[in-house]
Design a protein around this motif. Sequence first.
Motif, short mmCIF file in Angstrom:
data_model
loop_
_atom_site.label_atom_id
_atom_site.label_comp_id
_atom_site.label_asym_id
_atom_site.label_seq_id
_atom_site.Cartn_x
_atom_site.Cartn_y
_atom_site.Cartn_z
N LEU A 4 0.44 -1.28 -0.14
CA LEU A 4 -0.50 -0.26 -0.07
C LEU A 4 0.47 1.90 -0.17
CD1 LEU A 4 -2.40 -0.81 2.61
CD2 LEU A 4 -2.63 -1.53 0.00
N HIS A 5 0.23 2.16 -0.57
CA HIS A 5 1.25 3.40 -0.72
C HIS A 5 0.56 4.96 -0.92
CE1 HIS A 5 5.52 2.27 -0.25
NE2 HIS A 5 4.73 2.15 -1.30
N LYS A 6 0.66 5.98 -0.56
CA LYS A 6 -0.45 7.23 -0.69
C LYS A 6 0.87 8.24 -1.42
CE LYS A 6 -3.07 10.42 1.21
NZ LYS A 6 -4.05 10.84 2.73
N GLU A 108 11.31 -11.51 0.21
CA GLU A 108 12.12 -10.33 0.57
C GLU A 108 12.08 -9.47 -0.87
OE1 GLU A 108 16.18 -10.91 2.18
OE2 GLU A 108 16.63 -9.46 0.64
N HIS A 111 9.41 -6.83 0.12
CA HIS A 111 9.76 -5.85 0.52
C HIS A 111 10.87 -4.57 0.15
CE1 HIS A 111 10.31 -7.27 5.34
NE2 HIS A 111 9.71 -8.36 4.44
N HIS A 112 11.25 -4.92 -1.48
CA HIS A 112 11.74 -4.67 -2.09
C HIS A 112 11.26 -3.71 -2.47
CE1 HIS A 112 14.77 -3.42 -5.69
NE2 HIS A 112 13.86 -3.97 -6.31
N SER A 114 8.14 -2.50 -2.30
CA SER A 114 7.35 -1.88 -1.86
C SER A 114 8.00 -0.30 -1.55
CB SER A 114 7.41 -2.87 -0.21
OG SER A 114 6.70 -1.12 0.07
N THR A 115 9.41 -0.65 -1.21
CA THR A 115 10.20 0.39 -0.93
C THR A 115 10.38 1.27 -3.23
OG1 THR A 115 11.12 -0.77 1.03
CG2 THR A 115 12.53 1.42 -0.49
N ALA A 118 7.52 3.15 -3.83
CA ALA A 118 7.66 4.59 -2.81
C ALA A 118 8.21 5.11 -3.74
CB ALA A 118 8.00 4.60 -1.68
N LEU A 122 6.75 8.74 -6.01
CA LEU A 122 7.63 10.27 -5.30
C LEU A 122 8.23 10.74 -7.05
CD1 LEU A 122 9.16 8.63 -1.49
CD2 LEU A 122 6.72 11.00 -2.13
N VAL A 140 15.75 6.62 -8.09
CA VAL A 140 16.45 6.08 -6.83
C VAL A 140 16.78 4.74 -6.71
CG1 VAL A 140 16.50 6.77 -4.16
CG2 VAL A 140 15.71 8.44 -6.55
N GLU A 141 17.93 4.58 -6.45
CA GLU A 141 18.71 2.69 -5.90
C GLU A 141 18.03 2.78 -4.17
OE1 GLU A 141 22.51 1.13 -6.32
OE2 GLU A 141 22.91 2.18 -4.03
N VAL A 142 17.79 1.27 -3.79
CA VAL A 142 17.00 0.89 -2.84
C VAL A 142 17.94 0.48 -2.46
CG1 VAL A 142 14.59 2.72 -3.03
CG2 VAL A 142 15.07 -0.07 -3.46
N ASP A 143 18.64 -0.13 -2.98
CA ASP A 143 19.39 -1.89 -2.35
C ASP A 143 20.45 -2.58 -3.21
OD1 ASP A 143 17.59 -3.53 -4.24
OD2 ASP A 143 16.34 -3.44 -1.90
N TRP A 145 19.53 -4.76 -5.47
CA TRP A 145 18.48 -5.31 -5.87
C TRP A 145 18.52 -3.88 -7.49
CZ3 TRP A 145 14.91 -8.83 -3.42
CH2 TRP A 145 15.92 -10.12 -3.00
#
Lengths: 146, 146
Positions: A4-6, A108, A111-112, A114-115, A118, A122, A140-143, A145
């Motif tokens: 979920l996101h907003k 996992e 998790h990836h 989901s971030t 976002a 944005l 934007v890199e988050v991790d 992957w």
Amino acid sequence: MDILHKVGARSASPDAVYGALTTLDGLRGWWTSDTVGDTEVGGVVTFRFTEGVIEMEVRELDPGRRVGWVVVGGPDDWIGTTLTFDIREDGDFTIVLFTHAGWTEPVEFMHHCSTKWAVFLLSLKALLEMGEGAPHPHDVEVDEWD
Amino acid sequence: MDILHKVGARSASPDAVYGALTTLDGLRGWWTSDTVGDTEVGGVVTFRFTEGVIEMEVRELDPGRRVGWVVVGGPDDWIGTTLTFDIREDGDFTIVLFTHAGWTEPVEFMHHCSTKWAVFLLSLKALLEMGEGAPHPHDVEVDEWD
């Protein structure tokens, strides 16, 4: 299990948000610059990334209110999951409620993703507010992957 | 229902990540600059924001590996939910798997908090990689609730 996101875009109309979700030019401005296909209901839109390809069938289009996709190609964990963008005006903002529904396990990769969602939402907000998003390959890199 | 996220910090050790999650100075560097309290197991840490206060009881501390909190004060939807940070090294990255578990309903506030957690976890990544995060009140706005 659902992601979920907003996000809320200031001074952007519901029609502008809807356009960014339902035209190739719009989608290229915030998710991936390599987007091709048919954005009408029943059509398939192909989103290409360095890491692979995602194919979405457009399931629902309610102008200025709602966009629904089902994943017909891409990572195993994504096949058959659904994406929904619910749009509404609230004061000076247009709000997008995002749901990526139908994950079977909290792996996992969920998790990836989901971030990463976002980050892309944005990017959608930036596109609508400032005229420029950060679609892949400028995301934007988050991790590890990416 | 759970909020899941993953971030990876380049060239940051698991001990550095653990420190950012278990010391007042570390927490002030990425979540909210107004953080006070007792960070030992059984202690309560208070995180203050313009919009209100969140109180976390520290439930689990496994140095370099895992941090667990339970929410004992804050928004109604948060009370009794749990926060877990699982830490591991993977090549040049230290990975954080984040879970905010135990939401009873997929309310709009859960959508908001999911996006906002991504913002703060990317602030944690920036703190670890570049020495400077973007904690409240310098955090990225996601919607009309900020």
